[in-house]
Design a protein around this motif. Structure first.
Motif, PDB file in Angstrom:
ATOM      1  N   TYR B   7     102.202  47.456  22.271  1.00 17.92           N
ATOM      2  CA  TYR B   7     100.920  47.059  21.684  1.00 17.92           C
ATOM      3  C   TYR B   7     100.741  47.647  20.293  1.00 17.92           C
ATOM      4  N   ASP B   8     101.210  48.887  20.113  1.00 20.20           N
ATOM      5  CA  ASP B   8     101.129  49.467  18.773  1.00 20.20           C
ATOM      6  C   ASP B   8     101.949  48.641  17.794  1.00 20.20           C
ATOM      7  N   ILE B  11     100.131  45.434  16.957  1.00 21.89           N
ATOM      8  CA  ILE B  11      99.027  45.670  16.029  1.00 21.89           C
ATOM      9  C   ILE B  11      99.554  45.931  14.621  1.00 21.89           C
ATOM     10  N   ASP B  12     100.643  46.687  14.538  1.00 19.21           N
ATOM     11  CA  ASP B  12     101.234  46.959  13.222  1.00 19.21           C
ATOM     12  C   ASP B  12     101.638  45.660  12.538  1.00 19.21           C
ATOM     13  N   LEU B  14     100.422  42.750  13.052  1.00 21.50           N
ATOM     14  CA  LEU B  14      99.205  42.030  12.685  1.00 21.50           C
ATOM     15  C   LEU B  14      98.632  42.574  11.378  1.00 21.50           C
ATOM     16  N   GLN B  15      98.622  43.868  11.263  1.00 23.58           N
ATOM     17  CA  GLN B  15      98.092  44.488  10.034  1.00 23.58           C
ATOM     18  C   GLN B  15      98.924  44.062   8.822  1.00 23.58           C
ATOM     19  N   ASP B  17     100.649  41.406   8.537  1.00 22.20           N
ATOM     20  CA  ASP B  17     100.531  39.965   8.315  1.00 22.20           C
ATOM     21  C   ASP B  17      99.184  39.550   7.748  1.00 22.20           C
ATOM     22  N   LYS B  18      98.264  40.473   7.693  1.00 20.57           N
ATOM     23  CA  LYS B  18      96.886  40.114   7.348  1.00 20.57           C
ATOM     24  C   LYS B  18      96.794  39.340   6.028  1.00 20.57           C
ATOM     25  N   CYS B  21      98.716  35.939   5.916  1.00 24.49           N
ATOM     26  CA  CYS B  21      98.055  34.991   6.819  1.00 24.49           C
ATOM     27  C   CYS B  21      96.803  34.410   6.164  1.00 24.49           C
ATOM     28  N   TYR B  57     103.364  30.124  11.905  1.00 26.03           N
ATOM     29  CA  TYR B  57     102.746  31.432  12.077  1.00 26.03           C
ATOM     30  C   TYR B  57     102.064  31.515  13.445  1.00 26.03           C
ATOM     31  N   HIS B  62      95.956  31.514  17.789  1.00 22.35           N
ATOM     32  CA  HIS B  62      94.934  32.390  18.371  1.00 22.35           C
ATOM     33  C   HIS B  62      93.635  32.338  17.572  1.00 22.35           C
ATOM     34  N   SER B  63      93.664  31.629  16.481  1.00 23.17           N
ATOM     35  CA  SER B  63      92.476  31.558  15.636  1.00 23.17           C
ATOM     36  C   SER B  63      91.682  30.309  15.960  1.00 23.17           C
TER      37      SER B  63
END
Lengths: 235, 197
Positions: B7-8, B11-12, B14-15, B17-18, B21, B57, B62-63
């Motif tokens: 999970y870490d 999340i990493d 995702l951060q 990719d912010k 994205c 992507y 999920h969006s």
């Protein structure tokens, strides 16, 4: 403090969602002798700041903090939640979905959940939702939790939201649940044989800033991670 | 601990990719704006690879917003193929489109929940005011939060009965029959079939 009043407190940035949210609120049956008010907060700096603003703007004892994309579909919601609060004065906060154990990862949904059937975002077959004859009874079930999901939180007591540390839109629910527990209140989720709300978040879990507040939660409540609610709440 | 690491890592990612994205999302929005303003609806289908390509992507699924663009592309394909007025033709911008899409979802949900006659009437009135067709309605219903399909399919059928051609009415009810066999719906389909030229 007006003990016969409910206040809905909604932070909003989308009129389409808000208008639909209010449509469902207008359909709720208000218990005799009670009144309701809706406070919509625009341009809040954070969820916690918006909720504090709402809290200080009303004299209602019962406050329902909810997302703009939550539609309350149980017409007896107010009566049902009032019955829950009336059943035990130590119940401080009601949510629709709860988690009895605090996840070690900080992701509350990694633990077993209580409250709603898996109806929020999960399609199910029969029986179809029909509220004509539906009434909640405490006998249906009421589960204690350690953490409640923040899409809808209803309180009977005022504890300030942590707007100093929570400057975004995540984890305000977990922090607030912890505060209620640590102040000795029960936080609970009723068993819902039919869903009380629809959380129409478009299946979107906005995680962009989630980690920042997750780390904060993990640090601040480190000694409670992995614990059951019963080990946390002082008796 | 194993799960914690997974999970870490997630999340990493995702951060990291912010930013890309959001840039990609802005590009999609701009494309939708351009196509809707120029009424070049076919060009909206150029967005499909953003969702279907093997390199697409993953978080776009999920969006809520991006998933709704994907749903729109899916029903637009069918609308164009079967010569229906695209539902997006009443939207002039990306913001308009999202507003339209959400209002359709909310109206269908009002039919589903049937809380009050005025609520249903308002919903029906809106649905009749836009070029809603069976393809858009079916795709929206099956990609948003609904559960009482019987009620919403049946009520929308009655709402659109005087608007949709008989072949579309049959198709619509067949979608419902695929979900569950309902004798009264089957009977209605048979009756409609007799009306076909």
């Amino acid at each position: 403090m007006n003990h016969h009043k409910f206040a809905f407190i909604i932070c909003t940035n989308n009129d389409t969602y808000l208008s639909e949210c209010l449509h469902y609120l207008e359909s709720l049956i208000v218990p005799d002798g009670y009144e309701i008010e809706c406070l919509t907060i625009r341009g809040a700096a954070s969820m916690a700041a918006g909720y504090n603003e709402g809290m200080s703007a009303t004299d209602a004892k019962y406050k329902i903090y909810m997302h703009q994309d939550v539609f309350i579909v149980n017409p007896h919601f107010l009566k049902d939640t009032l019955a829950i609060f009336s059943s035990d004065a130590s119940i401080g906060m009601i949510g629709m979905v709860g988690y009895p154990v605090i996840s070690k990862t900080g992701f509350m949904w990694h633990e077993k959940r209580v409250g709603a059937n898996p109806l929020y975002g999960v399609k199910h077959a029969y029986p179809h939702a029909d509220y004509t004859d539906y009434r909640y009874s405490l006998n249906d079930g009421l589960s204690d939790a350690a953490l409640l999901d923040g899409f809808l939180l209803m309180t009977a007591y005022d504890l300030p939201w942590n707007e100093v540390e929570l400057t975004g839109w995540d984890f305000y629910d977990a922090f607030q649940s912890m505060e209620f527990l640590l102040h000795g209140y029960r936080v609970v989720a009723p068993a819902q044989t039919l869903p009380w709300c629809i959380h129409d978040d478009g299946k979107w879990v906005s995680m962009w800033n989630y980690n920042k507040y997750r780390q904060l939660f993990l640090q601040k409540y480190d000694k409670y991670l992995g614990l059951h609610y019963s080990s946390i709440r002082p008796h | 601990m194993f799960h914690q690491e997974i999970y870490d890592a997630e999340i990493d990612t995702l951060q990291k990719d912010k930013q890309p994205c959001f840039l990609l999302y802005q590009r999609i929005q701009k494309h939708v704006d351009t196509c809707l303003q120029a009424s070049t609806y076919e060009r909206l289908l150029e967005l499909l690879p953003y969702f279907t390509d093997s390199q697409a992507y993953p978080y776009f699924h999920h969006s809520g917003d991006t998933q709704r663009i994907f749903n729109m592309c899916n029903f637009l394909q069918l609308e164009l193929k079967y010569h229906k007025t695209p539902i997006v033709s009443v939207a002039a911008s990306y913001a308009d489109f999202l507003n339209l899409y959400l209002t359709i979802v909310f109206a269908l949900r009002r039919l589903e929940l049937a809380f009050s006659p005025s609520s249903i009437e308002e919903a029906a009135s809106f649905l009749l005011s836009i070029p809603l067709n069976v393809y858009a309605a079916h795709i929206i219903l099956n990609n948003e939060l609904f559960e009482n399909y019987e009620r919403v399919y049946w009520d929308l059928y009655h709402c659109m009965k005087n608007i949709w051609p008989i072949s579309d009415q049959i198709l619509w009810l067949s979608f419902l029959l695929e979900k569950e066999e309902l004798p009264y719906v089957r009977q209605e389909v048979n009756t409609l079939k007799e009306l076909l030229p």
